[in-house]
Design an enzyme around this catalytic site. Sequence first.
Site, PDB file in Angstrom:
ATOM      1  NE  ARG A   1      -2.466   5.367  -2.929  1.00 30.09           N
ATOM      2  CZ  ARG A   1      -1.273   5.685  -2.778  1.00 30.09           C
ATOM      3  NH1 ARG A   1      -0.199   4.657  -3.268  1.00 30.09           N
ATOM      4  NH2 ARG A   1      -0.829   6.826  -2.054  1.00 30.09           N
TER       5      ARG A   1
ATOM      6  CD  GLN B   1      -1.274   1.492  -1.664  1.00 29.38           C
ATOM      7  OE1 GLN B   1      -0.247   2.139  -2.198  1.00 29.38           O
ATOM      8  NE2 GLN B   1      -2.194   0.696  -2.178  1.00 29.38           N
TER       9      GLN B   1
ATOM     10  CG  ASP C   1       4.802  -3.607   0.396  1.00 30.92           C
ATOM     11  OD1 ASP C   1       5.093  -3.347  -0.646  1.00 30.92           O
ATOM     12  OD2 ASP C   1       4.427  -2.867   1.373  1.00 30.92           O
TER      13      ASP C   1
ATOM     14  CB  CYS D   1       0.897  -1.069  -1.773  1.00 33.67           C
ATOM     15  SG  CYS D   1       2.524  -1.544  -1.394  1.00 33.67           S
TER      16      CYS D   1
ATOM     17  CG  HIS E   1       1.284   3.988   2.256  1.00 30.97           C
ATOM     18  ND1 HIS E   1       0.887   5.278   2.073  1.00 30.97           N
ATOM     19  CD2 HIS E   1       1.806   3.473   1.065  1.00 30.97           C
ATOM     20  CE1 HIS E   1       1.221   5.457   0.739  1.00 30.97           C
ATOM     21  NE2 HIS E   1       1.883   4.032   0.358  1.00 30.97           N
TER      22      HIS E   1
ATOM     23  NE  ARG F   1       5.873   7.742  -0.006  1.00 28.89           N
ATOM     24  CZ  ARG F   1       5.545   6.997  -1.031  1.00 28.89           C
ATOM     25  NH1 ARG F   1       6.635   6.579  -1.911  1.00 28.89           N
ATOM     26  NH2 ARG F   1       4.398   6.479  -0.978  1.00 28.89           N
TER      27      ARG F   1
HETATM   28  N1  NVA Z   1       6.289  -1.017   2.337  1.00 32.65           N
HETATM   29  C1  NVA Z   1       7.038  -0.309   1.286  1.00 32.65           C
HETATM   30  C2  NVA Z   1       5.822   0.463   0.530  1.00 32.65           C
HETATM   31  C3  NVA Z   1       5.889   1.297  -0.975  1.00 32.65           C
HETATM   32  C4  NVA Z   1       4.695   1.977  -1.192  1.00 32.65           C
HETATM   33  C5  NVA Z   1       7.942   0.714   1.633  1.00 32.65           C
HETATM   34  O1  NVA Z   1       7.639   1.421   2.751  1.00 32.65           O
HETATM   35  O2  NVA Z   1       8.882   0.896   0.689  1.00 32.65           O
HETATM   36  N1   CP Z   2       2.193   2.390  -3.322  1.00 29.81           N
HETATM   37  C1   CP Z   2       2.894   3.574  -3.325  1.00 29.81           C
HETATM   38  O1   CP Z   2       2.843   4.336  -2.575  1.00 29.81           O
HETATM   39  O2   CP Z   2       3.642   3.666  -4.503  1.00 29.81           O
HETATM   40  P1   CP Z   2       4.769   5.018  -4.518  1.00 29.81           P
HETATM   41  O3   CP Z   2       5.862   4.433  -3.607  1.00 29.81           O
HETATM   42  O4   CP Z   2       5.156   4.811  -6.109  1.00 29.81           O
HETATM   43  O5   CP Z   2       4.103   6.437  -4.155  1.00 29.81           O
END
Ligand code: NVA
Ligand code: CP
Length: 311
Positions: free
Chosen positions: A299, A138, A231, A271, A135, A108
């Site tokens: 997931r 997801q 989101d 998500c 993502h 990540r």
């Molecule tokens: N769009 C959000 C998704 C979190 C799972 C982010 O990147 O923070």
């Molecule tokens: N939806 C998702 O990726 O959640 P986290 O940021 O908790 O991994």
Amino acid sequence: MRSLRGRDLISIDDLTSEELRFIIETGLDLKRRFYAGERVIPVLRGKTLLMIFQKPSTRTRISFEQAMLQLGGFVISLGWKEMQLGRGETIADTARVLSRYVDGVVARVYKHEDLLELAKYATIPVINALSDKEHPCQVIGDMMTILEKKGRLGGLTLAFVGDGSDNVLHSILLAAAKLGVNVRIGTAEGYDPDPQILRSAEEQAKASGATIEIFRDPKEAVKGADVVYTDVWVSMGQEAEREKRIRDLSKFRVTPEVMGVAKSDAIFMHCLPAHRGMEVTDEVIDGPHSVVWDQAENRLHIQKAILSLLL
Ligand code: NVA
Ligand code: CP
């Protein structure tokens, strides 16, 4: 279909529609087997997955770790700064070393390019656990959830309300285009999807017969939708723009009124993590249309599918 073994998963566009469908079917099968009592299917016995996180995570980290354990494998999870990466060791050198130790890497990161760099120099599969651009894990899970709830994907309409430049939406656009799901985006001026992603999605939508439309009014976007998705307005890494984003996107909240113009049997998805009261109200996320907990559970099952096929 080409084997998925040894391949990377950085973008939904790394997969053909056939491969995407196959992963989803595998996820559904693994979920059925899990509930039939097969809690551990040790196809990855003796294999180790390394997970690297530059940003926080609850679902992705725990579901991947649990997925690996349920497949009989082992996991090492580290923060970016715990590794020499945090002190400036190059991504290329790190990738070369990791490839000598473990069987796959899930990462990540802030910058999508960093994942591409990792994948370029690693000789083991590299999986995107969220970047500023996409993502994919997801969204493959989300497509599994939609199929589970609706019994089909092709011909359905998904309305995404909120930040139109969101990383999750980018993966939705690509997956929906491959699977024949129409996407209607409700977002503000200046928050349209990445042009390159939109172009790729539009190109593939032609082949699947899906449509992609952008609206400046949330209700216009949601009218008649089968799935309503949102989101956060402020993604990880965008904290400096917080006030502006909240101001610009304030019209694009999923309220019961907005949900009311979707089909009567529409499902609500997010998500997570949700900023309750911001992009979605409590009534909607806790309401009868919401499938967010099943969505989060999936997931785990889809990542078992991804890991077992790639590793
Ligand atoms: N769009 C959000 C998704 C979190 C799972 C982010 O990147 O923070
Ligand atoms: N939806 C998702 O990726 O959640 P986290 O940021 O908790 O991994």
